[in-house]
Design an enzyme around this catalytic site. Structure first.
Site, PDB file in Angstrom:
ATOM      1  N   GLU A   4       3.769  30.082   8.019  1.00  0.00           N
ATOM      2  CA  GLU A   4       3.300  29.131   7.011  1.00  0.00           C
ATOM      3  C   GLU A   4       1.792  29.076   7.076  1.00  0.00           C
ATOM      4  O   GLU A   4       1.220  28.715   8.107  1.00  0.00           O
ATOM      5  CB  GLU A   4       3.883  27.754   7.285  1.00  0.00           C
TER       6      GLU A   4
ATOM      7  N   ASP B 126      -0.125  14.606   7.594  1.00  0.00           N
ATOM      8  CA  ASP B 126      -0.416  15.342   8.824  1.00  0.00           C
ATOM      9  C   ASP B 126      -1.064  14.470   9.880  1.00  0.00           C
ATOM     10  O   ASP B 126      -1.805  13.540   9.578  1.00  0.00           O
ATOM     11  CB  ASP B 126      -1.337  16.522   8.511  1.00  0.00           C
TER      12      ASP B 126
END
Lengths: 393, 260
Positions: B47, B58
């Protein structure tokens, strides 16, 4: 109802709920339940009672005689600065804390810029005995020290955020991360008409008491419930949403939102999102944003921490796009002159944010018989240090 | 050609090892080298993170790597430029992961076309919700042989998991716990029930577990319940610019795949 949110959470092309799956369960619950809850008798009774006895509503609509003489037109001030905690922010936090209780939440989080929403959240959490965590950019923590101390005294935990420009946008990012990490027990009290649907509509409804009262008060004082125009400052846009709400479908009432131009709309130091921005997705909403060609959000600037935000509520993006409201921008310099003018003409020291709306009086054409209502969203108490430094008293 | 993600899951059912890194970190031009080294050391799927200024889903490690990547000058345009010839040297599936706004500004159509030209197999765009994807973009993704990978979490209802399974084409990204990305939590303490619940649902798509996978123990445990696992923050932390990339990547992958 042309300017109301649709069932998908959109105002025209703006809005929606651009949420990661981690927020889906919470937002879905809110979306399904907010109208049923806030329209219930139980909720309405407690909300209205608290607005009256705790916030001190209705806030006065004050005819500013000397300011009116100065401008040669009738100026009325909607005195949100006289609410408990010194701004319009408490209207929303009262609504959301009652909602959070109905949803069975036991922990509240919030973001804050100038600290007004943080204080308003800490206040209702003290009122209800609920745990409160406020995220605040580290730069704002240092430039709004008295509000940080107030929040702590009210029992809230204030967490400084060190990412990005260390201001409102970064505090909002961190609050969202907290909600993602604590999806079960926590309600996020967003302070403005921003974020995923249903927040923009929910917050606008809680703030709409401002224009509901204006109509009654105008009828009593002028014989008509409709003014010529309403002026309000816009960062995320909650006080403007409240001040415009009940006039949105009264197309002959002119609506004027005033953004923070900072050091000027042609400089990089500005927060005038509608003037310099373009459509994009931030904080789970499709709206107008300050961004570069690569879609990275650019850092806003304003002397006023409460307007220092690179986005704007989707309702305002829609009002701008359709031309229903007109949006102007006032520079730091113009705003400070307006602070001094109101202070010395009327004996009212306004918040930096609210003074943006006052500064627009210099920019528009007003006839002698026009009825101009300025939403004085907050008190200048929190800005005294800035004022004393600038004016040299 | 058949999408490489589907090829991978057809030939390998267990212990699929997927790694996330942020493009432009630690140095602007490390992208191709990191991908090549990950493949060489036995990683199955990569990814590639598109850095964003406001990564709200995040944790601190990826926030920091994104900030540095942007300071280094990374952009979606540049990333596509760097990846232009990647298929001459790399054959494992590649997925672009990032927030929607940079993709939206690039133009979703153009973005999907570029992905197809280069040989990108899928995307993970956490803040592009299922309903918006299906209403606006699904056909564009399909035309470009691009899978849009959807997430599920411990809070996702069974009804919605079925809906997501129905809409998914590559694999399902199982977020292991509440919380933003970040290494550290012990998987087995929190997620056993959730993992078993999903496993027993017999979804039509393969699933890969991400968030909180940081070492060989958490990796091995996650692989008991899903077809594989994704490591992000722990890998990003291991990339220190003072070491040679080749050495730190081979050491990291070895540690995860070791059986001790």
């Amino acid at each position: 109802m042309k300017y109301q949110v649709n069932e998908k959470g959109y105002y025209g092309e703006f809005g929606g709920a651009w949420i990661p799956e981690m927020m889906y369960t919470n937002i879905d619950e809110l979306k399904r339940r907010y109208l049923e809850i806030i329209e219930s008798d139980d909720f309405r009774n407690e909300f209205n009672q608290l607005l009256k006895d705790y916030v001190g509503r209705p806030s006065p609509l004050y005819f500013a005689r000397r300011l009116s003489e100065h401008y040669g037109s009738k100026i009325y001030l909607k005195r949100e600065d006289l609410n408990h905690t010194g701004s319009h922010k408490l209207n929303n936090t009262i609504g959301q804390i009652l909602l959070a209780q109905k949803l069975g939440k036991t922990r509240i989080i919030a973001e804050t810029g100038a600290g007004q929403h943080g204080v308003a959240t800490a206040t209702v959490c003290a009122l209800k005995g609920i745990k409160c965590v406020v995220y605040m950019g580290a730069l704002d923590v240092s430039r709004q020290a008295p509000n940080v101390k107030k929040m702590k005294m009210l029992g809230a935990e204030v967490i400084p955020v060190y990412s990005g420009n260390k201001t409102l946008k970064d505090a909002t990012n961190e609050a969202m991360r907290d909600w993602i990490a604590n999806p079960v027990d926590t309600h996020y009290i967003i302070g403005s008409v921003v974020g995923p649907h249903p927040y923009p509509d929910m917050v606008a409804r809680f703030q709409s008491v401002i224009s509901a009262e204006m109509k009654k008060q105008l009828l009593e004082q002028t014989g008509s419930e409709l003014p010529t125009r309403v002026l309000a400052c816009v960062g995320g846009g909650s006080n403007a949403a409240g001040a415009f709400y009940h006039f949105l479908d009264e197309e002959k009432v002119e609506l004027i939102g005033v953004e923070a131009a900072g050091k000027g709309i042609h400089t990089t130091e500005t927060a005038a999102t509608l003037t310099v921005g373009s459509p994009g997705v931030l904080h789970s909403s499709k709206t107008m944003l300050m961004q570069n060609d690569d879609g990275q959000i650019t850092e806003p600037y304003s002397i006023s921490a409460g307007l220092d935000y690179p986005g704007i509520g989707p309702l305002h993006a829609h009002l701008h796009k359709t031309g229903r409201a007109k949006f102007l921008a006032a520079t730091d310099e113009e705003v400070l002159q307006s602070v001094l003018l109101l202070t010395q003409k009327e004996g009212i020291i306004p918040a930096l944010e609210s003074a943006h709306a006052l500064a627009a009086l210099e920019k528009i054409e007003m006839k002698p018989d026009d009825v101009n209502v300025v939403n004085l969203s907050g008190s200048g108490n929190k800005d005294m240090e800035t004022y004393l430094n600038y004016f040299g008293y | 050609m058949k999408n490489r993600i589907n090829q991978l899951f057809e030939k390998k059912k267990k212990n699929i090892f997927s790694v996330y890194f942020t493009a432009g970190f630690p140095n602007l031009n490390d992208t191709v080298k990191i991908i090549q080294q990950l493949e060489k050391n036995g990683v199955d799927l990569i990814e590639i993170g598109i850095p964003f200024s406001d990564p709200t889903a995040d944790g601190p490690t990826i926030q920091k790597s994104s900030e540095i990547a942007l300071k280094n000058g990374m952009s979606l345009n540049l990333l596509f430029e760097q990846l232009k010839e990647i298929r001459q040297s790399v054959s494992i599936p590649l997925v672009l992961m990032g927030y929607f706004n940079p993709v939206y500004q690039f133009g979703v159509n153009n973005f999907c076309k570029r992905c197809n030209e280069i040989g990108i197999d899928g995307t993970i765009l956490p803040d592009l919700p299922l309903d918006e994807f299906e209403a606006e973009y699904k056909s564009t993704f399909e035309e470009n042989n691009l899978h849009n990978i959807l997430l599920i979490t411990p809070q996702t209802s069974e009804e919605r998991i079925r809906q997501i399974d129905e809409a998914s084409t590559g694999f399902i990204y199982m977020v292991s716990s509440s919380g933003t990305t970040g290494a550290g939590k012990k998987v087995e303490d929190f997620q056993k029930d959730y993992f078993e619940r999903i496993k027993n649902m017999n979804l039509k798509n393969p699933s890969v577990i991400g968030f909180g996978i940081s070492d060989n123990a958490t990796f091995a445990n996650a692989c008991k319940y899903a077809n594989g696992a994704i490591i992000g923050s722990a890998f990003v932390s291991s990339l220190k610019s003072e070491f040679k990339l080749e050495d730190s990547i081979s050491e990291f992958v070895k540690k995860i795949l070791s059986s001790d």
